[in-house]
Scaffold this motif. Sequence first.
Motif, PDB file in Angstrom:
ATOM      1  N   ALA A  13     -19.863 -89.937 -18.241  1.00 27.31           N
ATOM      2  CA  ALA A  13     -18.435 -90.109 -18.518  1.00 27.31           C
ATOM      3  C   ALA A  13     -17.938 -91.406 -17.894  1.00 27.31           C
ATOM      4  O   ALA A  13     -18.524 -91.923 -16.941  1.00 27.31           O
ATOM      5  CB  ALA A  13     -17.625 -88.930 -17.968  1.00 27.31           C
ATOM      6  N   ASP A  14     -16.831 -91.902 -18.457  1.00 28.12           N
ATOM      7  CA  ASP A  14     -16.124 -93.044 -17.891  1.00 28.12           C
ATOM      8  C   ASP A  14     -17.029 -94.277 -17.823  1.00 28.12           C
ATOM      9  O   ASP A  14     -17.121 -94.956 -16.801  1.00 28.12           O
ATOM     10  CB  ASP A  14     -15.577 -92.685 -16.504  1.00 28.12           C
ATOM     11  N   CYS A  15     -17.682 -94.575 -18.947  1.00 25.79           N
ATOM     12  CA  CYS A  15     -18.601 -95.716 -19.046  1.00 25.79           C
ATOM     13  C   CYS A  15     -18.268 -96.512 -20.310  1.00 25.79           C
ATOM     14  O   CYS A  15     -17.471 -96.080 -21.138  1.00 25.79           O
ATOM     15  CB  CYS A  15     -20.055 -95.251 -19.124  1.00 25.79           C
ATOM     16  N   ASP A  16     -18.922 -97.646 -20.459  1.00 25.87           N
ATOM     17  CA  ASP A  16     -18.749 -98.432 -21.677  1.00 25.87           C
ATOM     18  C   ASP A  16     -19.284 -97.662 -22.885  1.00 25.87           C
ATOM     19  O   ASP A  16     -18.615 -97.517 -23.892  1.00 25.87           O
ATOM     20  CB  ASP A  16     -19.474 -99.773 -21.529  1.00 25.87           C
TER      21      ASP A  16
ATOM     22  N   ILE B 196     -14.270 -84.288 -18.850  1.00 24.48           N
ATOM     23  CA  ILE B 196     -15.013 -84.401 -17.594  1.00 24.48           C
ATOM     24  C   ILE B 196     -14.121 -85.107 -16.573  1.00 24.48           C
ATOM     25  O   ILE B 196     -13.592 -86.183 -16.831  1.00 24.48           O
ATOM     26  CB  ILE B 196     -16.325 -85.193 -17.776  1.00 24.48           C
ATOM     27  N   SER B 197     -13.936 -84.490 -15.418  1.00 24.41           N
ATOM     28  CA  SER B 197     -13.193 -85.123 -14.331  1.00 24.41           C
ATOM     29  C   SER B 197     -14.049 -85.083 -13.074  1.00 24.41           C
ATOM     30  O   SER B 197     -14.930 -84.230 -12.916  1.00 24.41           O
ATOM     31  CB  SER B 197     -11.855 -84.427 -14.100  1.00 24.41           C
ATOM     32  N   TYR B 198     -13.778 -86.014 -12.168  1.00 21.25           N
ATOM     33  CA  TYR B 198     -14.599 -86.099 -10.970  1.00 21.25           C
ATOM     34  C   TYR B 198     -13.852 -86.835  -9.872  1.00 21.25           C
ATOM     35  O   TYR B 198     -12.921 -87.606 -10.123  1.00 21.25           O
ATOM     36  CB  TYR B 198     -15.913 -86.828 -11.266  1.00 21.25           C
ATOM     37  N   ASP B 199     -14.284 -86.586  -8.633  1.00 17.03           N
ATOM     38  CA  ASP B 199     -13.788 -87.302  -7.458  1.00 17.03           C
ATOM     39  C   ASP B 199     -14.951 -87.508  -6.506  1.00 17.03           C
ATOM     40  O   ASP B 199     -15.640 -86.546  -6.149  1.00 17.03           O
ATOM     41  CB  ASP B 199     -12.682 -86.513  -6.737  1.00 17.03           C
ATOM     42  N   PHE B 200     -15.155 -88.762  -6.094  1.00 23.08           N
ATOM     43  CA  PHE B 200     -16.161 -89.082  -5.090  1.00 23.08           C
ATOM     44  C   PHE B 200     -15.486 -89.350  -3.747  1.00 23.08           C
ATOM     45  O   PHE B 200     -14.414 -89.960  -3.690  1.00 23.08           O
ATOM     46  CB  PHE B 200     -16.945 -90.336  -5.475  1.00 23.08           C
TER      47      PHE B 200
ATOM     48  N   THR C 118     -19.609 -86.828  -0.843  1.00 26.74           N
ATOM     49  CA  THR C 118     -19.367 -85.616  -1.615  1.00 26.74           C
ATOM     50  C   THR C 118     -18.897 -85.992  -3.019  1.00 26.74           C
ATOM     51  O   THR C 118     -18.360 -87.082  -3.247  1.00 26.74           O
ATOM     52  CB  THR C 118     -18.304 -84.728  -0.958  1.00 26.74           C
ATOM     53  N   LEU C 119     -19.081 -85.077  -3.953  1.00 28.51           N
ATOM     54  CA  LEU C 119     -18.643 -85.246  -5.338  1.00 28.51           C
ATOM     55  C   LEU C 119     -18.064 -83.929  -5.832  1.00 28.51           C
ATOM     56  O   LEU C 119     -18.705 -82.880  -5.709  1.00 28.51           O
ATOM     57  CB  LEU C 119     -19.827 -85.654  -6.229  1.00 28.51           C
ATOM     58  N   ARG C 120     -16.871 -83.997  -6.380  1.00 31.77           N
ATOM     59  CA  ARG C 120     -16.305 -82.870  -7.110  1.00 31.77           C
ATOM     60  C   ARG C 120     -16.436 -83.189  -8.583  1.00 31.77           C
ATOM     61  O   ARG C 120     -15.949 -84.209  -9.062  1.00 31.77           O
ATOM     62  CB  ARG C 120     -14.821 -82.673  -6.773  1.00 31.77           C
ATOM     63  N   LEU C 121     -17.129 -82.326  -9.324  1.00 30.46           N
ATOM     64  CA  LEU C 121     -17.365 -82.533 -10.750  1.00 30.46           C
ATOM     65  C   LEU C 121     -16.855 -81.318 -11.510  1.00 30.46           C
ATOM     66  O   LEU C 121     -17.182 -80.176 -11.162  1.00 30.46           O
ATOM     67  CB  LEU C 121     -18.857 -82.731 -11.013  1.00 30.46           C
TER      68      LEU C 121
ATOM     69  N   GLN D 157     -10.838 -73.293 -20.666  1.00 29.81           N
ATOM     70  CA  GLN D 157     -12.001 -72.865 -19.895  1.00 29.81           C
ATOM     71  C   GLN D 157     -12.542 -74.051 -19.083  1.00 29.81           C
ATOM     72  O   GLN D 157     -12.659 -75.165 -19.599  1.00 29.81           O
ATOM     73  CB  GLN D 157     -13.100 -72.342 -20.818  1.00 29.81           C
ATOM     74  N   SER D 158     -12.875 -73.822 -17.819  1.00 27.67           N
ATOM     75  CA  SER D 158     -13.367 -74.915 -16.996  1.00 27.67           C
ATOM     76  C   SER D 158     -14.390 -74.402 -15.992  1.00 27.67           C
ATOM     77  O   SER D 158     -14.440 -73.207 -15.681  1.00 27.67           O
ATOM     78  CB  SER D 158     -12.224 -75.616 -16.267  1.00 27.67           C
ATOM     79  N   PHE D 159     -15.192 -75.338 -15.519  1.00 28.57           N
ATOM     80  CA  PHE D 159     -16.184 -75.037 -14.487  1.00 28.57           C
ATOM     81  C   PHE D 159     -16.229 -76.227 -13.536  1.00 28.57           C
ATOM     82  O   PHE D 159     -16.311 -77.374 -13.967  1.00 28.57           O
ATOM     83  CB  PHE D 159     -17.568 -74.794 -15.087  1.00 28.57           C
ATOM     84  N   GLU D 160     -16.179 -75.949 -12.236  1.00 29.15           N
ATOM     85  CA  GLU D 160     -16.119 -77.001 -11.228  1.00 29.15           C
ATOM     86  C   GLU D 160     -17.098 -76.697 -10.110  1.00 29.15           C
ATOM     87  O   GLU D 160     -17.325 -75.543  -9.762  1.00 29.15           O
ATOM     88  CB  GLU D 160     -14.699 -77.112 -10.669  1.00 29.15           C
ATOM     89  N   GLN D 161     -17.667 -77.772  -9.558  1.00 28.16           N
ATOM     90  CA  GLN D 161     -18.597 -77.593  -8.451  1.00 28.16           C
ATOM     91  C   GLN D 161     -18.450 -78.768  -7.490  1.00 28.16           C
ATOM     92  O   GLN D 161     -18.226 -79.906  -7.899  1.00 28.16           O
ATOM     93  CB  GLN D 161     -20.037 -77.500  -8.955  1.00 28.16           C
TER      94      GLN D 161
END
Length: 628
Positions: free
Chosen positions: A511-514, A573-577, A583-586, A593-597
């Motif tokens: 995600a979040d790429c060219d 897709i969302s994320y935080d580094f 750490t990474l929240r993905l 419906q969502s799933f996070e880890q």
Amino acid sequence: MKEGFFDTLADGRKFNFWDCTTDFKKVYYVSKASNASDGNPGTQQEPFATIGKAAQVLEPGEKVVIGGGVYDEFVRPARGGESADRMISYEAAPGEKVVLTGAKTYKGEWKEPYGWKTHGLGKYYNITETYDKNAKIYEGNFERDDFDKINPFTMVNCASQAFGGCEFWFHYTPNEADWQPFLKRRGLIMCDGEPLTQVNYIWHLSQLPGSYWVEDSGYKIFIRLKDDSDPAGHVITYTCRDQLFAPAIPYTSYVRVKGLEFEFVGNGCPGSQKGALSTNCGHHWILEDNKVRWANGVGIDIGHESPMRNSNEISGYSIVRRNHVSYCGVCGIAGLPGTPNRNQQILIEYNVLENNCWHDIEFNWESGAIKVHGVIDGLIRFNIVRNNGYGPAIWTDFGNANERICGNVILGGKSMIMGGIFVEASDILNLVDHNVVYDTHCNRLGTMSQRTSGGGHGIYQHDSDYIRIERNILLGLEGSGIFLNWGDPIRICNGHGPIGVGFEINENIIADCDRAYVFPTEKNTADGNILAPQFHNKAPIMIEREHVIYEMLDMRAARMYHDWEKNGRVCDISYDFDTEKLTLRLALAVGDQSFEQQFDLTKPFDLQPFFDFMNKQDTTAYEAVRRP
């Protein structure tokens, strides 16, 4: 995930692990204690004063324990061990800080320059458009006995032993100004422990506080401190040697170096790979728990040192683990094979590499936090690379076979023309899996970057075939998540040029790429990837070679026309580094419906819960490329 999952190679066989099994029968001691002397027997009560003395007397099956302190010496082991159960070991005493330094304190005088153009703007090559006419610049002079055999300030960075007949890469640099890093001197200068920045022209000093310039002879220097103060009121140190630990005789093997620190060397840029800590062509070394910092060129080398070498000696089998390597100008860890057998069964694991590749010389084709050649049955895993400068985080070059690059974390790359992970010129299966790559950037200038579509990719190859790329997390990249380039059709590896076939891209999260991924031909496969609905380019999936785009596809088209992505999914897709805490929240979301880890990036991760979640979702509505 099964126990031992990360212990296997690309073909599924278990890596051939080995370790030191020596029961050391004799132990020598080195200390900074007042009674230490090289005339002593080297016992705990009467220790040696230098590590070099221990290096002359150690025999197979013996070790030296080194007491805390700073050791101003270049250690040249006279011999190595004979096997895993008869190694020679150099180790820091438990809990003590042992530093080998290549820095000396400048003892000469400082004076105001006379007859030099220290201030102003040059006709060409200025750092800034203005200069400080009040900049305080000082002149100093070295003496020949200020150095340990080699004066790094007399030699330029330019590789005198480059690869492929290209002795210098001027034809790859778009502007004459880009030659400048190659022509800087190898010596480093520090003020109160903080490095100054070297400039190419004396008038640059008035444009850049905290800088130094080296006159042609390498014995006259000019410096300007950050606050324009007099250097006589500070501790000015400089690199007096180009290495700190390397055997006197090539091919010395079965040596362990454990828990030592190495700092400040003025070594050169590859071709020739002479690290601050070097195996000097040896095999079966263990380098563990060491710290290496501020090498002008290479921090650690585990190869055959020079492209001019060729022999039938054993190559490889070394272990590099749990080291911290920082501020090395070209390579943090390097390994160049000099034998037909190449780098057999090397293990590079659990290292932390930060702020390396600060020389802007990617055009030399040898920059990388980890840059090794010819990896056969090797394992590069669980390394953390942060804030890399100019070059890939991990680069395995030419003739790799059955290697696995897994579990590595790459966070930040200023200019990665050839991507975060780069597998080059190999046609036997290699595996790249379970890596995290984030925040890599492009450099669109010059011939090299044109060849790589600007770079900034997560995973990249050229001149290769047959690579499996599986279950990687590729986020926030200026380039593509995966860019599989056509390469140079006349570059021969294993009897033929690259064909652009045999690539498998499976079950990655991008995600979040060219673009998500780029194939060189349609004769490849992709399945089960999880992609974001939007990418920066016109389509997430493309076929491109030699800068020509032949197909632009979304996931539906890839499935329809090429039978790819039968199990692929598109979702939000969302994320935080947190790059400091690692750490990474993905999170994945389909409708409501969502799933996070949350991931601890210092530990291996399992993406299976994400695929279990996605397999239950209907993502049809997401599969067309959506534009804002």
